[in-house]
Write a protein that holds these residues in place. Structure first.
Motif, short mmCIF file in Angstrom:
data_model
loop_
_atom_site.label_atom_id
_atom_site.label_comp_id
_atom_site.label_asym_id
_atom_site.label_seq_id
_atom_site.Cartn_x
_atom_site.Cartn_y
_atom_site.Cartn_z
N ALA A 137 18.03 111.20 -0.24
CA ALA A 137 17.69 111.79 1.13
C ALA A 137 17.12 113.07 0.78
O ALA A 137 16.29 113.81 1.41
CB ALA A 137 18.84 111.77 1.87
N ALA A 138 17.62 113.78 -0.28
CA ALA A 138 17.04 115.20 -0.64
C ALA A 138 15.80 115.19 -1.26
O ALA A 138 14.95 115.97 -1.05
CB ALA A 138 18.10 115.77 -1.56
N GLY A 139 15.37 114.09 -2.00
CA GLY A 139 14.34 114.07 -2.78
C GLY A 139 13.07 113.60 -1.61
O GLY A 139 12.08 114.18 -1.66
N ALA A 140 13.58 113.00 -0.43
CA ALA A 140 12.62 112.80 0.61
C ALA A 140 12.14 114.01 1.40
O ALA A 140 10.84 114.12 1.88
CB ALA A 140 13.14 111.72 1.58
N LEU A 141 13.21 114.99 1.29
CA LEU A 141 12.78 116.18 1.92
C LEU A 141 11.98 117.22 1.02
O LEU A 141 11.17 117.95 1.45
CB LEU A 141 13.96 116.95 2.34
CG LEU A 141 14.66 116.23 3.71
CD1 LEU A 141 16.29 116.98 3.70
CD2 LEU A 141 13.81 116.27 4.87
N LEU A 142 12.20 117.09 -0.43
CA LEU A 142 11.76 118.01 -1.14
C LEU A 142 10.31 117.74 -1.60
O LEU A 142 9.56 118.44 -2.05
CB LEU A 142 12.50 117.97 -2.65
CG LEU A 142 13.44 118.63 -2.44
CD1 LEU A 142 14.51 118.47 -3.95
CD2 LEU A 142 13.59 120.17 -2.54
N LYS A 143 9.77 116.25 -1.50
CA LYS A 143 8.51 115.71 -1.93
C LYS A 143 8.00 114.94 -0.98
O LYS A 143 8.48 114.35 -0.22
CB LYS A 143 8.95 114.97 -3.45
CG LYS A 143 9.29 115.80 -4.46
CD LYS A 143 8.47 116.96 -4.91
CE LYS A 143 8.91 117.89 -6.14
NZ LYS A 143 8.08 118.75 -6.65
N ASP A 144 6.45 114.85 -1.29
CA ASP A 144 5.74 113.93 -0.40
C ASP A 144 5.42 112.62 -1.47
O ASP A 144 5.17 112.81 -2.57
CB ASP A 144 4.35 114.54 0.13
CG ASP A 144 4.82 115.72 1.05
OD1 ASP A 144 5.87 115.27 2.04
OD2 ASP A 144 4.39 116.79 0.90
N GLY A 145 5.52 111.67 -0.81
CA GLY A 145 4.82 110.33 -1.76
C GLY A 145 6.33 109.66 -2.10
O GLY A 145 6.91 110.23 -2.63
N VAL A 146 6.07 108.40 -2.16
CA VAL A 146 7.30 107.41 -2.31
C VAL A 146 7.76 107.75 -3.71
O VAL A 146 9.00 107.96 -4.06
CB VAL A 146 7.24 105.92 -2.05
CG1 VAL A 146 8.17 105.25 -2.74
CG2 VAL A 146 6.96 105.59 -0.56
N VAL A 147 6.82 107.61 -4.95
CA VAL A 147 7.00 107.93 -6.22
C VAL A 147 7.95 109.01 -6.43
O VAL A 147 8.99 109.31 -7.06
CB VAL A 147 6.04 107.89 -6.99
CG1 VAL A 147 6.27 107.74 -8.41
CG2 VAL A 147 5.33 106.07 -6.94
N ASP A 148 7.34 110.08 -5.92
CA ASP A 148 7.77 111.56 -6.19
C ASP A 148 9.22 111.84 -5.53
O ASP A 148 10.14 112.47 -5.94
CB ASP A 148 7.02 112.58 -5.69
CG ASP A 148 5.43 112.72 -6.71
OD1 ASP A 148 5.65 112.13 -7.90
OD2 ASP A 148 4.82 113.60 -6.47
N ARG A 149 9.33 111.13 -4.34
CA ARG A 149 10.46 111.24 -3.60
C ARG A 149 11.74 110.47 -4.43
O ARG A 149 12.87 111.01 -4.52
CB ARG A 149 10.65 110.72 -2.06
CG ARG A 149 9.87 111.68 -1.35
CD ARG A 149 9.28 110.90 0.20
NE ARG A 149 8.83 111.93 1.05
CZ ARG A 149 8.59 111.76 2.17
NH1 ARG A 149 8.54 110.40 2.49
NH2 ARG A 149 7.88 112.45 3.04
N VAL A 150 11.36 109.38 -4.90
CA VAL A 150 12.46 108.58 -5.71
C VAL A 150 12.76 109.35 -6.92
O VAL A 150 14.07 109.28 -7.31
CB VAL A 150 11.84 107.24 -6.03
CG1 VAL A 150 12.92 106.42 -6.95
CG2 VAL A 150 11.84 106.46 -4.71
N LEU A 151 11.65 109.91 -7.60
CA LEU A 151 12.00 110.52 -8.97
C LEU A 151 12.86 111.95 -8.53
O LEU A 151 13.83 112.19 -9.30
CB LEU A 151 10.62 111.16 -9.42
CG LEU A 151 10.04 109.73 -10.27
CD1 LEU A 151 8.54 110.41 -10.64
CD2 LEU A 151 10.76 109.34 -11.46
N ALA A 152 12.45 112.64 -7.54
CA ALA A 152 13.15 113.79 -7.40
C ALA A 152 14.73 113.43 -6.86
O ALA A 152 15.76 114.17 -7.19
CB ALA A 152 12.50 114.44 -5.79
N GLY A 153 14.89 112.26 -6.15
CA GLY A 153 16.21 111.89 -5.90
C GLY A 153 17.15 111.62 -7.24
O GLY A 153 18.18 111.95 -7.18
N VAL A 154 16.42 110.91 -8.19
CA VAL A 154 17.15 110.58 -9.38
C VAL A 154 17.27 111.95 -10.06
O VAL A 154 18.58 112.06 -10.85
CB VAL A 154 16.37 109.81 -10.11
CG1 VAL A 154 16.63 109.61 -11.76
CG2 VAL A 154 15.99 108.62 -9.76
N VAL A 155 16.68 112.72 -10.21
CA VAL A 155 16.84 114.22 -10.70
C VAL A 155 18.04 115.02 -10.13
O VAL A 155 18.81 115.58 -10.72
CB VAL A 155 15.76 115.18 -10.65
CG1 VAL A 155 16.07 116.58 -11.06
CG2 VAL A 155 14.75 114.43 -11.48
#
Length: 265
Positions: A137-155
């Motif tokens: 959920a945080a990744g979805a707010l931090l980044k745009d695009g599915v791939v970057d959002r998922v990667l940000a969520g993992v981080v």
């Protein structure tokens, strides 16, 4: 002169973030010591030496970090919301495990996932799934695009678990947050401002944690790690996100084997 003003404002935001987190963390811890929620015994644990210490530093660092981020005008609204969400969710899941899972001998991701497959919901399983969902959920707010959002969520989730993984002796988790977060203060933008909050909160309790007078528990370790992960995610593009995510997944896999072999928490 026009080019220096943004840098000065950014630096001021980072300093304010650190000081705000220090003040909020110390205030919450002092309040909990004076008016402990429930019985005081709920907030006591034996450390690795068998000495009784309090757990007040955990909620204090979680709430101090969240308050500092929420008050930071140097962080864009979406990034601020992402970090506060991640910190409070990770801290809440950690608090549940601190209270409900204190007598559970199972350690490591595999043990808790195995219990979930058998239909048993452990406190560690709640923590694993809850922090993972909060990270995404945080990744979805931090980044745009599915791939970057998922990667940000993992981080975000991976950094939360990493800080908890090293929390096996006094000072190690908060020391890790300081070591990883302090360099981020040298950077600009949202990443530097976000890093200020966990650094300030960790600094506020470092002396007592290292001195074996308190412990941050899963509550503080996961909250500080999630905040640090949000700062890392905010400051990296896709290449950086891939590198960080890969390193964190590798660390989690190695740490899972060590936890199961040595019984670390």
């Amino acid at each position: 002169m026009g080019g220096r003003a943004p840098s000065a404002r950014s630096s001021g935001g980072r300093v304010a973030g650190v000081l705000g987190a220090v003040g909020a963390t110390l205030a919450v811890r002092a309040g909990m010591r004076r008016w402990p929620p429930g019985e005081a015994a709920l907030w006591e644990r034996k450390n690795f030496e068998g000495a009784v210490v309090d757990l007040y530093a955990g909620p204090a660092t979680a709430l101090g970090t969240a308050a500092s981020v929420a008050a930071s005008s140097a962080v864009p609204v979406r990034a601020r919301a992402a970090a506060v969400l991640a910190v409070l969710a990770a801290g809440g899941c950690g608090a549940y495990d601190d209270m409900a899972g204190r007598d559970d001998p199972r350690r490591g991701f595999r043990a808790h996932l195995g219990a979930l497959r058998q239909g048993e919901i452990t406190s560690g399983g709640v923590k694993l799934l809850g922090i993972g969902a909060a990270g995404l959920a945080a990744g979805a707010l931090l980044k745009d695009g599915v791939v970057d959002r998922v990667l940000a969520g993992v981080v975000v989730a991976g950094t939360a678990h990493l800080v908890n993984l090293v929390d096996v002796r006094p000072g190690r988790a908060v020391g890790t947050v300081l070591a990883l977060g302090a360099p981020g203060l040298l950077g600009g933008g949202a990443a530097g401002a976000l890093a200020a909050a966990p650094v300030g909160a960790a600094a506020a309790v470092f002396d007592d944690d290292f001195g074996r007078r308190t412990m941050i528990g899963d509550t503080g370790a996961h909250a500080l790690g999630a905040a640090l992960g949000a700062a890392i995610a905010a400051g990296n593009g896709r290449t950086g996100l891939v590198l960080h995510a890969t390193a964190l997944v590798t660390a989690a896999a190695c740490g899972d084997r060590v936890s199961r072999a040595a019984g670390a928490c």
